[in-house]
Scaffold this motif. Sequence first.
Motif, PDB file in Angstrom:
ATOM      1  N   LYS A 301       0.801  -1.228   0.000  1.00  0.00           N
ATOM      2  CA  LYS A 301       0.000   0.000   0.000  1.00  0.00           C
ATOM      3  C   LYS A 301       0.832   1.276   0.000  1.00  0.00           C
ATOM      4  CE  LYS A 301      -3.817   0.254   0.263  1.00  0.00           C
ATOM      5  NZ  LYS A 301      -4.836   0.351  -0.809  1.00  0.00           N
ATOM      6  N   ASN A 302       2.126   1.181   0.302  1.00  0.00           N
ATOM      7  CA  ASN A 302       2.944   2.386   0.453  1.00  0.00           C
ATOM      8  C   ASN A 302       3.962   2.486  -0.687  1.00  0.00           C
ATOM      9  OD1 ASN A 302       5.410   3.937   1.596  1.00  0.00           O
ATOM     10  ND2 ASN A 302       3.746   4.466   2.986  1.00  0.00           N
ATOM     11  N   LYS A 303       3.861   3.557  -1.455  1.00  0.00           N
ATOM     12  CA  LYS A 303       4.716   3.726  -2.634  1.00  0.00           C
ATOM     13  C   LYS A 303       6.189   3.861  -2.253  1.00  0.00           C
ATOM     14  CE  LYS A 303       5.399   6.769  -6.633  1.00  0.00           C
ATOM     15  NZ  LYS A 303       4.940   8.018  -7.313  1.00  0.00           N
ATOM     16  N   GLU A 304       6.476   4.640  -1.200  1.00  0.00           N
ATOM     17  CA  GLU A 304       7.867   4.850  -0.789  1.00  0.00           C
ATOM     18  C   GLU A 304       8.523   3.545  -0.338  1.00  0.00           C
ATOM     19  OE1 GLU A 304       5.352   6.704   0.148  1.00  0.00           O
ATOM     20  OE2 GLU A 304       5.805   8.647  -0.784  1.00  0.00           O
ATOM     21  N   LEU A 305       7.770   2.726   0.384  1.00  0.00           N
ATOM     22  CA  LEU A 305       8.306   1.436   0.815  1.00  0.00           C
ATOM     23  C   LEU A 305       8.540   0.513  -0.372  1.00  0.00           C
ATOM     24  CD1 LEU A 305       6.478   0.423   4.133  1.00  0.00           C
ATOM     25  CD2 LEU A 305       8.926   0.729   3.786  1.00  0.00           C
ATOM     26  N   ARG A 306       7.619   0.529  -1.333  1.00  0.00           N
ATOM     27  CA  ARG A 306       7.790  -0.308  -2.528  1.00  0.00           C
ATOM     28  C   ARG A 306       9.052   0.085  -3.288  1.00  0.00           C
ATOM     29  NH1 ARG A 306       2.326   0.548  -3.522  1.00  0.00           N
ATOM     30  NH2 ARG A 306       2.828   1.875  -5.322  1.00  0.00           N
ATOM     31  N   GLN A 307       9.266   1.392  -3.432  1.00  0.00           N
ATOM     32  CA  GLN A 307      10.463   1.857  -4.129  1.00  0.00           C
ATOM     33  C   GLN A 307      11.731   1.455  -3.378  1.00  0.00           C
ATOM     34  OE1 GLN A 307       9.667   6.066  -4.449  1.00  0.00           O
ATOM     35  NE2 GLN A 307       8.535   5.843  -6.386  1.00  0.00           N
ATOM     36  N   GLY A 308      11.675   1.553  -2.038  1.00  0.00           N
ATOM     37  CA  GLY A 308      12.806   1.120  -1.230  1.00  0.00           C
ATOM     38  C   GLY A 308      13.057  -0.373  -1.351  1.00  0.00           C
ATOM     39  N   LEU A 309      11.969  -1.148  -1.442  1.00  0.00           N
ATOM     40  CA  LEU A 309      12.091  -2.600  -1.602  1.00  0.00           C
ATOM     41  C   LEU A 309      12.745  -2.948  -2.928  1.00  0.00           C
ATOM     42  CD1 LEU A 309      11.431  -5.480  -0.580  1.00  0.00           C
ATOM     43  CD2 LEU A 309       9.207  -5.254  -1.696  1.00  0.00           C
ATOM     44  N   TYR A 310      12.347  -2.242  -4.004  1.00  0.00           N
ATOM     45  CA  TYR A 310      12.954  -2.485  -5.316  1.00  0.00           C
ATOM     46  C   TYR A 310      14.464  -2.224  -5.271  1.00  0.00           C
ATOM     47  CZ  TYR A 310       8.206  -2.561  -7.241  1.00  0.00           C
ATOM     48  OH  TYR A 310       6.897  -2.873  -7.521  1.00  0.00           O
ATOM     49  N   LYS A 311      14.854  -1.168  -4.560  1.00  0.00           N
ATOM     50  CA  LYS A 311      16.275  -0.839  -4.475  1.00  0.00           C
ATOM     51  C   LYS A 311      17.048  -1.893  -3.685  1.00  0.00           C
ATOM     52  CE  LYS A 311      15.800   4.179  -4.937  1.00  0.00           C
ATOM     53  NZ  LYS A 311      16.029   5.498  -4.303  1.00  0.00           N
ATOM     54  N   VAL A 312      16.468  -2.314  -2.565  1.00  0.00           N
ATOM     55  CA  VAL A 312      17.140  -3.329  -1.739  1.00  0.00           C
ATOM     56  C   VAL A 312      17.291  -4.647  -2.497  1.00  0.00           C
ATOM     57  CG1 VAL A 312      16.879  -4.795   0.319  1.00  0.00           C
ATOM     58  CG2 VAL A 312      16.475  -2.338   0.469  1.00  0.00           C
ATOM     59  N   LEU A 313      16.248  -5.004  -3.268  1.00  0.00           N
ATOM     60  CA  LEU A 313      16.273  -6.257  -4.031  1.00  0.00           C
ATOM     61  C   LEU A 313      16.900  -6.086  -5.418  1.00  0.00           C
ATOM     62  CD1 LEU A 313      12.732  -7.677  -3.145  1.00  0.00           C
ATOM     63  CD2 LEU A 313      14.928  -8.211  -2.074  1.00  0.00           C
ATOM     64  N   LYS A 314      17.450  -4.884  -5.682  1.00  0.00           N
ATOM     65  CA  LYS A 314      18.096  -4.583  -6.959  1.00  0.00           C
ATOM     66  C   LYS A 314      17.130  -4.716  -8.134  1.00  0.00           C
ATOM     67  CE  LYS A 314      21.950  -4.356  -4.619  1.00  0.00           C
ATOM     68  NZ  LYS A 314      22.508  -3.043  -4.242  1.00  0.00           N
TER      69      LYS A 314
END
Length: 321
Positions: A301-314
């Motif tokens: 539900k949270n866009k900022e967290l999703r973007q952070g997740l994409y970065k962490v998972l490359k």
Amino acid sequence: MFQDHTHSNISKFQVSEFILMGFPGIHTWQHWLSLPLVLLYFLALTANMLILIIINQEATLHQPMYYFLGILAVVDMGLATTIMPKILAILWFSAKAISLPECFAQMYVIHCFVGMESGIFVCMAIDRYVAICKPLRYPSIITDESFVVKATVFMALRNTLTTIPVPVLAAQRHYCSQNQIEHCLCSNLGVTSLSCDDRTINGIYQLLLAWTLMGSDLALIILSYALILHSVLKLNSAEAASKALSTCTSHLILILFFYTVVIVISITHSAAMTLPIVPVLLNVLHNVIPPALNPVVYALKNKELRQGLYKVLKLDKENSY
């Protein structure tokens, strides 16, 4: 006289350990439940660790709302770890014995973590209320670190102190005959039901604690979101209203699930004689599903967290297409 002497000897006898029997009524095949439970536990640990890593690495997430989410992640992992190793030991190795001190310690820690989770939900609701209803005063009221630290310390002290009487009162009871608990964990009501003496005070304090602690938390949360809804409905821009509500949706989903299950558990305890597995299963799931569900819902539900997740998972490059 001989009967009185025998009765006196029995009353003086104190069991040295409890036996956690597991899920009542399904002892012969309860080991199959270990598969979904261990998957939920693994999801709870990995998902909450990811949340902590994302919040730590992303500078844009260094704000009160995400700090509280990080604290919630720590509480969730603590709650799941308090019960799951013992439950899996029961289901896999029939390691059902638990000493009295260990049982009372588990009872105390469970109450602390559940109360702490409720308290963090209150802090998150207040944070959203100030951010949406008092945006100009948000920086002065919800300062980045001091508010989070003060609120967390207050909730920690509140829960550690108010729950002390729960295991203390349970430990003062006399357990002289049965020591088999039809449960997977040391719940207050399950343990004290084996007591040979009066346990009325335990039930009264449990009820008082639930209504004062959880009840007041739920009342504050309902008030906060009612004021948020009232404020959002007065906005002229539909887009601004939608954005404001979207930040609260994930909170409301998790809060509704958390408190609904608490209420259902309280109600089903009255039906424990006819369907004893229902409150036991709900109790276990209530301590495992929220830790697994919380980070998943927030990530979705949270866009900022999703973007952070994409970065962490490359996966940030793939996400840009």
